[in-house]
Enzyme design. Structure first.
Site, PDB file in Angstrom:
ATOM      1  N   ASP A  15      69.946  54.095  83.985  1.00  0.00           N
ATOM      2  CA  ASP A  15      69.931  54.441  82.567  1.00  0.00           C
ATOM      3  C   ASP A  15      70.365  53.186  81.811  1.00  0.00           C
ATOM      4  OD1 ASP A  15      70.007  55.817  80.104  1.00  0.00           O
ATOM      5  OD2 ASP A  15      72.092  56.417  80.377  1.00  0.00           O
ATOM      6  N   SER A  16      70.182  53.190  80.498  1.00  0.00           N
ATOM      7  CA  SER A  16      70.661  52.060  79.702  1.00  0.00           C
ATOM      8  C   SER A  16      72.188  52.027  79.640  1.00  0.00           C
ATOM      9  CB  SER A  16      70.096  52.146  78.287  1.00  0.00           C
ATOM     10  OG  SER A  16      70.442  53.379  77.701  1.00  0.00           O
ATOM     11  N   CYS A  78      66.938  58.331  81.831  1.00  0.00           N
ATOM     12  CA  CYS A  78      66.977  57.822  80.462  1.00  0.00           C
ATOM     13  C   CYS A  78      65.669  58.252  79.806  1.00  0.00           C
ATOM     14  CB  CYS A  78      67.084  56.306  80.511  1.00  0.00           C
ATOM     15  SG  CYS A  78      66.825  55.456  78.951  1.00  0.00           S
ATOM     16  N   GLU A 158      79.999  60.080  73.197  1.00  0.00           N
ATOM     17  CA  GLU A 158      80.653  58.856  73.659  1.00  0.00           C
ATOM     18  C   GLU A 158      82.122  58.812  73.227  1.00  0.00           C
ATOM     19  OE1 GLU A 158      78.485  55.237  73.441  1.00  0.00           O
ATOM     20  OE2 GLU A 158      76.970  56.146  74.721  1.00  0.00           O
ATOM     21  N   CYS A 192      68.032  64.493  75.440  1.00  0.00           N
ATOM     22  CA  CYS A 192      68.815  63.253  75.533  1.00  0.00           C
ATOM     23  C   CYS A 192      69.902  63.496  76.558  1.00  0.00           C
ATOM     24  CB  CYS A 192      69.422  62.913  74.172  1.00  0.00           C
ATOM     25  SG  CYS A 192      70.635  61.565  74.254  1.00  0.00           S
ATOM     26  N   HIS A 194      72.779  62.489  76.750  1.00  0.00           N
ATOM     27  CA  HIS A 194      74.134  62.668  76.213  1.00  0.00           C
ATOM     28  C   HIS A 194      74.427  64.124  75.843  1.00  0.00           C
ATOM     29  CE1 HIS A 194      74.152  58.324  75.851  1.00  0.00           C
ATOM     30  NE2 HIS A 194      75.330  58.317  75.326  1.00  0.00           N
TER      31      HIS A 194
END
Lengths: 272, 272
Positions: A15-16, A78, A158, A192, A194
């Site tokens: 993933d990034s 990702c 995050e 996503c 996240h």
């Protein structure tokens, strides 16, 4: 008859950044005996603001690092890289099974919808690239897909503010308008990596009869099926962490995404 | 006696993205007749998660692009790059005046505080690098500096949610604890170029007698003084936009930061 030897090589996941750890977490829940090597290209995140060509090039570089470490399959954890780089990755590495996160989510959404009205929340880049629409329409051309970019969800995940009044206010502001029409969707795709961290507040902000499709979950299910594993131990459950920058931050934020502690000294920095 | 010829070369400004446009906006307010070239290294943002060495290298590359376009001064409109790269930029380009955003903010904070208790809000990278503490302590060794990372403010500014219940809830959650002690600071430094967009909600979340130091403003004031301008036209007020990726997004989000419309076709993509 000779029993086929078990392939104990690890599964590579990239993933990034740390978002893909929600996918790894889901993979580990289904394949607890497998070894995984996770690469977060933290020096160059986010991929979402970069051009398709750049993301393709970066993804090929991530794949090379993992292949050099002997992985037998590759999970692109990702959304941006899945949308941009799957064909190039498969063309460059025909010997390898390569999985993305978008197709499994799209399949699950089409399965779950009765009304053929599907909502997708994702990053601005994923929404702009229309990757979910394409995959959904390939299976259900009549489906009506509404995609909404929710960048604040990324920041909340995050920061670790995944519950409480701020997360609830953000979820209401993004999601209420999606469901306030008479033609409201009956499926919401978390598009996503996240967003699974915010699942409870997202759940609370949408009608109770809306199906939630978590693309981390659906991807893990597809990988487990394709690799024929349902928990039969191949490796030793070993996890290896690679990052291209910022071991301390990778460990700190990543621990939240993985749901267990990653120590900074476990994270190996690699150059792509 | 011969009148000194006016130097009509433009002023170069760079940042990892669009945040530095708040600095450019403040510069333009003070130096309306100057020409500016703004470079956003959008392909490689954010700088905040990268190592000091990487940020230094990227900053030198940004400077080279602007110098090749004939700028006569350089404004590093990015806290991370100011903290990491000012010495290297000045060493590499002794002929050029190079300004950062941290020193002017630190000077203004020391001037504004009576209690010698200063709070700084910034990105995680700026907080971790302790750049404001260093600059403040160089001038007021006895000052007590409390630095707090507020990454959600960055996301809110980029999303355009700069007022309303979400922004207010985020501001309260970050800022209330800073001011709830008996030893509360009397100065708050906005140590990130994104934060001036949130100035009204930040103002509303802190005690009325707290001084706000906006490092975009203080940097513009220093540049205007050093370059001897107070509005006397040198150029024609021309603005040139360069970005390393994503012209459409640069224009869209950048317009909010600049306070006036940037058209995507005005943004020239450059390779570093």
């Amino acid at each position: 008859m000779v029993a086929r030897e078990r392939d104990v090589r690890p599964i590579g996941v990239f993933d990034s950044g740390v978002g893909g750890l929600t996918v790894l977490r889901a993979l580990q829940a289904r394949l607890p005996g497998e070894d995984f090597i996770y690469l977060g290209d933290t020096a160059r995140l986010p991929y979402g603001s970069k051009s398709r060509e750049t993301v393709e090039r970066y993804s090929l570089q991530c794949a090379r690092v993992l292949i050099a470490r002997g992985v037998r399959a590759l999970v692109v954890a990702c959304n941006t890289a899945s949308a941009a780089a799957l064909p190039a990755l498969r063309a460059a590495h025909p010997e390898l099974q390569v999985f993305g996160v978008i197709e499994p989510g799209a399949i699950a959404a089409v399965r779950a919808t009765a009304s053929r009205r599907i909502a997708v929340i994702a990053t601005p880049a994923t929404v702009q690239g229309r990757a979910y629409e394409l995959q959904i329409h390939a299976r259900a051309p009549e489906a009506r897909v509404r995609a909404l970019a929710c960048p604040l969800f990324v920041a909340l995940a995050e920061e670790g503010w995944t519950e409480g009044p701020v997360a609830e206010a953000v979820a209401r502001r993004y999601l209420a308008p999606l469901f306030e029409t008479v033609e409201r969707p009956d499926v919401l795709v978390l598009g996503c990596t996240h967003f699974p961290l915010l699942r409870p507040v997202i759940r609370a902000a949408i009608p109770a009869d809306t199906a939630l499709v978590d693309s981390a979950e659906t991807t893990a299910a597809e990988v487990a099926t394709a690799l024929g594993g349902t928990g039969a131990a191949r490796g030793s459950g070993k996890l290896t962490w690679l990052a291209t920058d910022g071991a301390a931050r990778f460990a700190q934020v990543g621990s939240r995404f993985l749901g267990r502690t990653i120590e900074p000294q476990e994270v190996e920095l690699v150059d792509l």
